[in-house]
Design an enzyme around this catalytic site. Structure first.
Site, PDB file in Angstrom:
ATOM      1  N   ASP A  82      -5.096  -3.643   4.500  1.00  0.00           N
ATOM      2  CA  ASP A  82      -4.483  -4.754   3.903  1.00  0.00           C
ATOM      3  C   ASP A  82      -4.641  -5.651   4.937  1.00  0.00           C
ATOM      4  O   ASP A  82      -4.110  -5.522   6.105  1.00  0.00           O
ATOM      5  CB  ASP A  82      -3.022  -4.614   3.680  1.00  0.00           C
ATOM      6  CG  ASP A  82      -2.641  -3.414   2.647  1.00  0.00           C
ATOM      7  OD1 ASP A  82      -3.520  -3.397   1.740  1.00  0.00           O
ATOM      8  OD2 ASP A  82      -1.987  -2.782   2.505  1.00  0.00           O
ATOM      9  N   GLU A 133      -5.126  -0.514  -5.719  1.00  0.00           N
ATOM     10  CA  GLU A 133      -4.675   0.804  -5.000  1.00  0.00           C
ATOM     11  C   GLU A 133      -5.888   1.829  -5.084  1.00  0.00           C
ATOM     12  O   GLU A 133      -5.775   2.861  -4.795  1.00  0.00           O
ATOM     13  CB  GLU A 133      -3.679   1.379  -5.878  1.00  0.00           C
ATOM     14  CG  GLU A 133      -2.509   0.518  -6.428  1.00  0.00           C
ATOM     15  CD  GLU A 133      -1.760  -0.134  -5.339  1.00  0.00           C
ATOM     16  OE1 GLU A 133      -1.769  -0.037  -4.088  1.00  0.00           O
ATOM     17  OE2 GLU A 133      -0.746  -0.859  -5.708  1.00  0.00           O
TER      18      GLU A 133
END
Length: 492
Positions: free
Chosen positions: A320, A181
């Site tokens: 991602d 994160e």
């Protein structure tokens, strides 16, 4: 190369999904990402490797995902899923012949790639890409925890376990990590240095937008790279980005009898039944347009940074991996077009390692508590919406640290207890709850691993039942078995 340096970083991650449900979340999530993102992105990288290109991009692969991409159960599962995809394509032929033919070709290609390249898992492929310097690999902590909320000792153990897992799979540990994160708390660089980590990612606001070079953190020699949001958000932001173009394939609209996706985006307010049919030819035109636009954005950004700093600068764009192909069907084609066009536009394309070698290192910096989540703080993972998950995680940590596992003989019950604790502490569960994305599943997963940990912890205590503990640990390891090398004694 005269314009400056560009680094593309892809973060590949899914939580542990094997044996934990199938659809709509669970193993289906893994197999869709495998078929639509991992296969085409790796194929692209292997083709670049075949051309002799080095330092194409920086590829993060979390240990928990790597474990699944090598796992025999998951390998059998994705092979079955690919075969089922082909059968579903055939079933659509009477109603949607063009869609059926297109999906047949795609599933046949995926099956061939899997059967010829992937049957022995991802690690042999990844090792080849790393050894040839086509990619720089980023690792990470074992089960992708939100590190600032971990006890420092557990944080260090999780990172050591993750790096050791990568070393066992590939023969060497990565020098860089994707911090889960992009979360940071002051002092974490000291733990990174102790573990041999030399570079990591933060989000741009953590550096107040000054992302034109890597920066040593505090008094350490550990470098942080900041994601350039001005460039990164051109592809995908909380509100806009290329994948939303009307011509691209719509992710959310299904032909329910077959499970295939027949429609283009058409418009953000168009109901699924009113969306226009998808046209690969129209989408290909938009891919070329968007790739050219992105190259122009990068060049203009590098020129503005050079004017500001008086020297060639660095742009880091990070996403991602699952965006490319799974969420954005045309993503892999766009990716290839961009990586081929940037050098032609005078931009040096390299990895984080290559950026350091090129001298893109600035002055030391102090980083505030931060993440790449909404608000760039920690509230996605410790806010009021996930208070129950935070309390559960705190209880798991307290009980785990109270076990005092150091100094014992190697114990498979203790090893499995720690394994379940790490899975319970995955950052994914809080993220899914806060974003209301399969929140019930996420809460269930956090709770089931916490319960399994508590069960094994009780069996470890005096009078807990040693024989029963070993049998139960073996049963659970058959379900939750990543990180087979994990030694609970290292937590002491």
């Amino acid at each position: 190369m005269t314009e400056g340096t560009f680094c593309l970083v892809l973060h590949s991650h899914l939580p542990w999904l094997a044996h934990h449900g199938a659809w709509p979340v669970g193993e289906e999530w893994l197999y869709q990402a495998w078929a639509h993102s991992y296969l085409p992105v790796v194929d692209l990288l292997e083709r670049f490797a075949g051309e002799g290109r080095e330092d194409v991009l920086t590829l993060g692969v979390t240990p928990v995902l790597a474990a699944q991409l090598d796992d025999p159960y998951c390998l059998r599962g994705v092979h079955d899923w690919l075969g089922d995809w082909q059968l579903r394509a055939h079933s659509a032929a009477p109603r949607l012949p063009e869609l059926s033919a297109r999906e047949h070709r795609a599933s046949r290609w995926a099956l061939e790639k899997f059967e010829t390249r992937w049957r022995h898992g991802f690690s042999p492929i990844l090792k080849s890409l790393v050894d040839s310097r086509t990619v720089e690999l980023l690792g990470g902590p074992a089960a992708h925890p939100f590190q600032p909320l971990l006890d420092p000792g557990l944080r260090a153990f999780s990172l050591r376990t993750g790096l050791a897992d990568t070393r066992l799979r590939l023969g060497s540990a990565p020098e860089g990590i994707w911090a889960p994160e992009c979360a940071y708390a002051p002092g974490m660089e000291e733990g990174y240095a102790a573990a041999g980590v030399r570079r990591f990612l933060v989000d741009g606001p953590s550096l107040h937008g000054d992302t034109a070079a890597a920066r040593p953190v505090g008094s350490s020699d550990v470098l942080c790279f900041g994601r350039d949001l001005e460039v990164s958000y051109r592809v995908w932001s909380p509100k806009v980005g290329y994948p939303g173009d009307p011509a691209y394939r719509d992710f959310h609209t299904y032909d329910h009898p077959s499970g295939l996706k027949p429609s283009r985006v058409t418009g953000v307010r168009v109901e699924p039944g009113d969306k226009a049919p998808y046209s690969p030819q129209d989408a290909a035109v938009v891919v070329r347009r968007d790739a050219a636009d992105f190259v122009d954005v990068v060049v203009r950004r590098l020129r503005s940074l050079r004017e500001r700093h008086g020297k060639p600068s660095l742009v880091v764009a990070a996403y991602d991996t699952e965006l490319y192909g799974h969420w954005w069907h045309e993503g892999p084609a766009w990716l290839e077009a961009v990586l081929r066009a940037l050098p032609e536009a005078g931009v040096r394309v390299t990895t984080l390692r290559g950026a350091v070698e090129a001298g893109h290192v600035g002055a030391p910096v102090e980083i505030p508590p931060s993440s790449w989540g909404a608000g760039k703080d920690w509230h996605v993972w410790n806010g009021p919406q996930v208070a129950d998950v935070v309390d559960l995680n705190a209880g798991v940590q307290r009980e785990l640290l109270a076990l005092d596992l150091a100094g014992r003989t190697r114990d498979p019950v203790a090893d499995q207890a720690v394994r379940e604790a790490l899975l319970a502490l995955s950052s994914d569960w809080a993220f899914m709850v806060t974003k209301d994305s399969a929140a019930d599943y996420a809460r269930y997963r956090a709770k089931v691993h916490a319960d399994r940990f508590a069960e094994l912890a009780a069996l470890l205590r005096p009078g807990g039942g040693r024989g029963r503990g070993r049998a139960r640990a073996a049963e659970l390891r058959a379900l939750d078995g990543p990180f087979g090398h994990l030694d609970a004694r290292g937590l002491g």
